[in-house]
Design an enzyme around this catalytic site. Structure first.
Site, PDB file in Angstrom:
ATOM      1  N   GLU A  88      35.976  43.323  48.122  1.00  0.00           N
ATOM      2  CA  GLU A  88      35.952  42.284  47.091  1.00  0.00           C
ATOM      3  C   GLU A  88      35.299  42.785  45.806  1.00  0.00           C
ATOM      4  OE1 GLU A  88      37.396  39.364  46.811  1.00  0.00           O
ATOM      5  OE2 GLU A  88      38.393  39.762  48.715  1.00  0.00           O
TER       6      GLU A  88
ATOM      7  N   TYR B  99      33.151  33.185  42.718  1.00  0.00           N
ATOM      8  CA  TYR B  99      34.399  33.567  43.391  1.00  0.00           C
ATOM      9  C   TYR B  99      34.150  34.551  44.520  1.00  0.00           C
ATOM     10  CZ  TYR B  99      38.327  36.355  44.677  1.00  0.00           C
ATOM     11  OH  TYR B  99      39.237  37.029  45.434  1.00  0.00           O
TER      12      TYR B  99
ATOM     13  N   ASP C 126      40.150  32.931  42.045  1.00  0.00           N
ATOM     14  CA  ASP C 126      40.201  34.029  41.086  1.00  0.00           C
ATOM     15  C   ASP C 126      41.341  33.761  40.112  1.00  0.00           C
ATOM     16  OD1 ASP C 126      42.445  34.505  42.621  1.00  0.00           O
ATOM     17  OD2 ASP C 126      42.055  36.661  42.867  1.00  0.00           O
TER      18      ASP C 126
END
Length: 365
Positions: free
Chosen positions: A45, A125, A143
């Protein structure tokens, strides 16, 4: 909110994702169970922030081989961490990742979204994405791709980020019904591969119920944000060499380039060019334009050979040439490092070397 119920509207995403999902190293096979390696989710991520999947894939594999778990990364040398990130850009992500790994190694994984959001580098996020994908928490992760998909699906006027709180509330029931990991990754996949800025609506599993498509407005939903014009500059990028050593700026502790070694740079507006009088002492290569988010640099790379090193000003260091390959450099500085082993040519003009040396030398006692 007058939107349709999310579990019903988003239900087609689950079977579609099972058919088309890409085989990515950080993606678990079983999407109904917590991820077997939350650290891998964290790494992916942070790497995927502002970076395309195709670029991340080889970096992720090398990273996990070098730093297989949070404890290994926590104990790693800063230069080694930045070297492993070299070329991926946005280097503060590497520092955040190491800091987050240090916290996890010392205290374990947080038990809720608030705890995840408190880890370095995890904004709303990323924390929500890690919570959903790694731990199966019903934490809505929005996102750019997800905002675009939902803005079109629900025909949201204006910037969909202004409706973030409403969208998160709307998504929670669907996460519970379809599975947090599955739905989160399906939304990402749809936005990345089908509902792109120029959408392929015929391939979309939600197309029959997409309000923007039915209204013929996929081209203007969501509106394209206007970007400021990048600031332009012209730079001399200089490798001073003396007796097998090169002068570099040591890594700063903070800022966008923290952790990276850099070549000295000089603004051409302050150090104008002049005809080269000693062609043997200066080597040049073809320049290029280095593009960043907010600026564009017209770069001219030079090597200036000196008979002996001078005492550098604070922050500058003479580094043996044999160590250059092991130092973490940004893309622009990597490029000059790679040029040093290729034939250059005498420049037609360059800044005054003596003036550049005075700018880099320590003040006289």
């Amino acid at each position: 909110m007058s939107w349709p119920l999310s579990p019903e509207l988003l239900a087609p995403l689950a079977p579609w994702f099972e058919r088309v999902r890409r085989d990515l190293a950080w993606r678990a096979q079983d999407l109904d169970a917590p991820h077997p390696d939350p650290y891998a989710v964290l790494v992916s991520e942070l790497m995927l922030q502002q970076t395309q999947v195709a670029t991340v894939v080889p970096y992720f594999a090398r990273w996990l081989e070098r730093f297989p778990d949070a404890a290994t990364l926590a104990e790693a040398d800063e230069d080694a961490v930045h070297k492993a990130w070299e070329g991926l850009g946005y280097y503060r992500r590497a520092r955040f990742l190491k800091a987050a790994a240090t916290s996890v190694a010392a205290e374990g994984w947080p038990g809720d979204l608030e705890g995840l959001a408190g880890l370095p580098g995890l904004g709303p996020y990323t924390a929500a994405a890690v919570g959903a994908i790694a731990f199966q928490w019903p934490t809505p992760a929005l996102d750019g791709n997800a905002f675009r998909v939902l803005a079109r699906l629900l025909l949201i006027e204006g910037d969909p980020k202004a409706r973030a709180a409403d969208l998160r509330t709307w998504l929670v029931p669907a996460l519970g019904a379809l599975g947090p990991s599955r739905l989160t990754q399906a939304l990402m996949e749809l936005g990345a591969t089908v509902c792109a800025p120029a959408p392929a609506c015929g391939a979309c599993p939600l197309g029959d119920h997409c309000a923007a498509r039915l209204a013929g407005r996929t081209a203007d939903i969501p509106p394209v944000a206007k970007r400021a014009k990048p600031r332009a500059s012209t730079l001399w990028l200089v490798a001073f060499e003396a007796k097998g050593q090169f002068l570099l700026q040591a890594p700063a502790a903070r800022g966008l380039l923290a952790g990276l070694w850099r070549w000295p740079t000089f603004d051409a507006a302050d150090h104008g060019a002049e005809p080269v009088l000693r062609p043997g002492s200066i080597t040049a290569w073809l320049g290029w334009t280095q593009v960043y988010t907010h600026r564009r640099e017209a770069v001219t790379p030079l090597r200036i050979g000196l008979e002996a090193p001078f005492t550098p000003a604070g922050g500058l260091r003479w580094v043996p040439g044999t160590e250059l390959q092991g130092l973490p450099l940004g893309k622009r500085d990597q490029r000059l490092r790679d040029l040093l082993v290729t034939p250059g040519q005498p420049p037609l003009e360059s800044p005054d070397p003596a003036r550049l040396i005075r700018a880099c030398a320590a003040p006289s006692a």
